[in-house]
Scaffold this motif. Structure first.
Motif, PDB file in Angstrom:
ATOM      1  N   LYS A 290     -11.141  -3.294  -4.610  1.00 44.98           N
ATOM      2  CA  LYS A 290     -10.398  -3.041  -3.386  1.00 44.98           C
ATOM      3  C   LYS A 290      -8.927  -3.383  -3.570  1.00 44.98           C
ATOM      4  O   LYS A 290      -8.040  -2.650  -3.097  1.00 44.98           O
ATOM      5  CB  LYS A 290     -10.989  -3.876  -2.250  1.00 44.98           C
ATOM      6  CG  LYS A 290     -10.369  -3.585  -0.881  1.00 44.98           C
ATOM      7  CD  LYS A 290     -11.077  -4.356   0.207  1.00 44.98           C
ATOM      8  CE  LYS A 290     -10.473  -4.052   1.579  1.00 44.98           C
ATOM      9  NZ  LYS A 290     -11.155  -4.796   2.663  1.00 44.98           N
ATOM     10  N   ALA A 291      -8.643  -4.490  -4.282  1.00 46.42           N
ATOM     11  CA  ALA A 291      -7.257  -4.857  -4.561  1.00 46.42           C
ATOM     12  C   ALA A 291      -6.577  -3.791  -5.418  1.00 46.42           C
ATOM     13  O   ALA A 291      -5.393  -3.472  -5.217  1.00 46.42           O
ATOM     14  CB  ALA A 291      -7.209  -6.213  -5.266  1.00 46.42           C
ATOM     15  N   PHE A 292      -7.303  -3.233  -6.338  1.00 50.79           N
ATOM     16  CA  PHE A 292      -6.758  -2.194  -7.231  1.00 50.79           C
ATOM     17  C   PHE A 292      -6.445  -0.909  -6.473  1.00 50.79           C
ATOM     18  O   PHE A 292      -5.367  -0.344  -6.599  1.00 50.79           O
ATOM     19  CB  PHE A 292      -7.745  -1.935  -8.366  1.00 50.79           C
ATOM     20  CG  PHE A 292      -7.312  -0.841  -9.316  1.00 50.79           C
ATOM     21  CD1 PHE A 292      -6.349  -1.075 -10.274  1.00 50.79           C
ATOM     22  CD2 PHE A 292      -7.875   0.428  -9.226  1.00 50.79           C
ATOM     23  CE1 PHE A 292      -5.953  -0.064 -11.137  1.00 50.79           C
ATOM     24  CE2 PHE A 292      -7.488   1.439 -10.085  1.00 50.79           C
ATOM     25  CZ  PHE A 292      -6.523   1.193 -11.045  1.00 50.79           C
ATOM     26  N   THR A 293      -7.414  -0.454  -5.679  1.00 47.20           N
ATOM     27  CA  THR A 293      -7.256   0.833  -4.984  1.00 47.20           C
ATOM     28  C   THR A 293      -6.253   0.747  -3.841  1.00 47.20           C
ATOM     29  O   THR A 293      -5.532   1.693  -3.562  1.00 47.20           O
ATOM     30  CB  THR A 293      -8.602   1.330  -4.455  1.00 47.20           C
ATOM     31  OG1 THR A 293      -9.187   0.312  -3.624  1.00 47.20           O
ATOM     32  CG2 THR A 293      -9.548   1.645  -5.599  1.00 47.20           C
ATOM     33  N   SER A 294      -6.210  -0.397  -3.147  1.00 50.60           N
ATOM     34  CA  SER A 294      -5.325  -0.511  -2.000  1.00 50.60           C
ATOM     35  C   SER A 294      -3.857  -0.489  -2.395  1.00 50.60           C
ATOM     36  O   SER A 294      -3.010   0.033  -1.671  1.00 50.60           O
ATOM     37  CB  SER A 294      -5.621  -1.794  -1.216  1.00 50.60           C
ATOM     38  OG  SER A 294      -5.389  -2.934  -2.033  1.00 50.60           O
ATOM     39  N   THR A 295      -3.537  -1.014  -3.555  1.00 45.74           N
ATOM     40  CA  THR A 295      -2.139  -1.029  -4.007  1.00 45.74           C
ATOM     41  C   THR A 295      -1.802   0.166  -4.869  1.00 45.74           C
ATOM     42  O   THR A 295      -0.636   0.441  -5.122  1.00 45.74           O
ATOM     43  CB  THR A 295      -1.842  -2.309  -4.807  1.00 45.74           C
ATOM     44  OG1 THR A 295      -2.795  -2.432  -5.874  1.00 45.74           O
ATOM     45  CG2 THR A 295      -1.912  -3.514  -3.904  1.00 45.74           C
ATOM     46  N   SER A 296      -2.850   0.876  -5.373  1.00 40.21           N
ATOM     47  CA  SER A 296      -2.604   2.032  -6.231  1.00 40.21           C
ATOM     48  C   SER A 296      -2.430   3.297  -5.429  1.00 40.21           C
ATOM     49  O   SER A 296      -1.830   4.269  -5.880  1.00 40.21           O
ATOM     50  CB  SER A 296      -3.751   2.216  -7.236  1.00 40.21           C
ATOM     51  OG  SER A 296      -3.854   1.105  -8.081  1.00 40.21           O
TER      52      SER A 296
END
Length: 401
Positions: free
Chosen positions: A394-400
């Motif tokens: 979720k951290a990866f997708t939310s900032t990507s």
């Protein structure tokens, strides 16, 4: 890849390749019109041109062009030094050199495709994967087989993958020291490569090294894996024929080899068929012959066989090669070999995507900052690994996004 933005920029400008003639390429624009005789180094950058890989003259320095031209020219002329340097280039972890390696591979791929068209759209090389448990005599077998083939005017390349040290990253590179006669043969090329921690014992560049060997004119490519394990499943996805070598002694051999690996084998070779091991070798051959009858065939045109050979006396080696050629002829006649190769290319594309996607995930700033805390909570049993993985994703997708 080590430099995602640079590599994507490179890929977006590489043309779709149909053939290569005199250092020039054929390509199509987005309206389907054929654009012929386009120099590899002077491809124009136009919006309507296909987004398959292309390279701009401005993207390469004069020195880089000279280096790549020298490697390519030496490679297609069959120079072993050029082949060794080319494989070193594709094995590099340097971001810019990775990009240059892909340019070289694209040229070699186009050259090989033209060779195959001239050969009636048939493969010009025979790719053979060899594996077996430690002590099966793989290196001794490869040397005897290789010497026989070079005597028949074949050109043989051996890609031997050695286990690396997890501490230093180095490897013993014992295969080249064991194949002393073959390593001195001018019609043979032996390349030991460290696994460098790669899961399965097959380097991510082994598939590209095979392409380079074929471009250099080697018509028999032998890929030797570390041993019985995950590496066999990896090498089976890059060769035409998978051969399992087993020694004739050591107890209950059928329990020592996993069923999945036996199912992948197109040929089982019982080694060391000499001296006191003649009787055990015959017994193991009978056991494996019976076992193979119970397994599902992976090819409609070929029934796996079990043969005996002796690397010490040479007995059975000529007959083994005849069996390998019979396999290749059957697979070509049925059309299974070209289909297998096309499928393998797709498998390797996705394996590289997975590897690179994981690398980008691990290097993402949000993931790197959250990872130590979540790892600590997982090891203390405060949260489940599944929840930690979901939070990182979720951290990866939310900032990507």
């Amino acid at each position: 890849m080590g430099s995602p933005s640079g590599f994507l920029k490179l890929c977006q400008r590489l043309p779709s390749v149909s053939t290569l003639r005199n250092g020039s390429m054929w390509r199509w624009n987005c309206r389907g019109n054929l654009i012929t005789n386009v120099s590899l180094w002077t491809l124009p950058s136009k919006r309507c041109v296909s987004t398959a890989p292309s390279l701009h003259v401005a993207d390469l320095t004069e020195m880089e062009k000279r280096v790549l031209d020298k490697l390519y020219d030496g490679l297609v002329k069959g120079h072993r030094a050029a082949l060794a340097e080319s494989i070193t280039l594709v094995e590099t972890q340097h971001p810019r050199k990775k990009e240059l390696a892909q340019v070289l591979l694209q040229r070699v791929l186009a050259y090989r495709q033209e060779q195959e068209r001239a050969n009636g759209n048939q493969p010009v090389a025979f790719r053979i994967g060899l594996s077996g448990p430690p002590g099966a005599g793989k290196s001794s077998f490869i040397e005897v087989l290789g010497k026989m083939l070079t005597a028949q005017d074949h050109r043989v390349s051996v890609l031997a993958v050695d286990p690396s040290s997890c501490t230093t990253g180095g490897s013993l590179m014992g295969d080249k020291t064991r194949m002393t006669e073959l390593s001195r043969d001018m019609k043979a090329f032996i390349r030991p490569s460290p696994t460098s921690g790669t899961l399965g014992g097959v380097t991510r560049t082994t598939n590209e090294a095979i392409l380079l060997c074929e471009g250099a004119g080697y018509d028999v490519v032998l890929v030797e894996t570390v041993g019985v394990g995950q590496s066999e499943f990896a090498v089976a996805d890059m060769v035409d024929m998978f051969v399992l070598l087993i020694p004739p002694a050591g107890g209950d051999e059928l329990q020592g080899i996993k069923r999945g690996i036996i199912e992948m084998a197109d040929l089982v070779v019982v080694t060391k068929y000499d001296g006191d091991l003649v009787v055990p070798a015959r017994r193991i051959q009978a056991e494996y012959t019976s076992a193979l009858k119970l397994l599902r065939k992976k090819s409609k045109s070929w029934t796996p066989k079990v043969v005996r050979v002796s690397s010490q006396t040479g007995e059975g080696v000529a007959e083994l090669w005849s069996t390998m050629l019979a396999f290749r002829a059957a697979e070509l006649a049925s059309g299974e070999l070209p289909r297998r190769r096309r499928s393998q290319q797709k498998v390797w594309m996705w394996s590289l995507i997975q590897e690179n996607a994981l690398s980008h995930f691990q290097q993402h700033p949000s993931v790197r900052s959250a990872l130590p805390l979540l790892e600590g909570r997982v090891t203390r049993g405060e949260i489940s690994p599944g929840l930690a993985a979901d939070l990182l994703l979720k951290a990866f997708t939310s900032t990507s996004s």
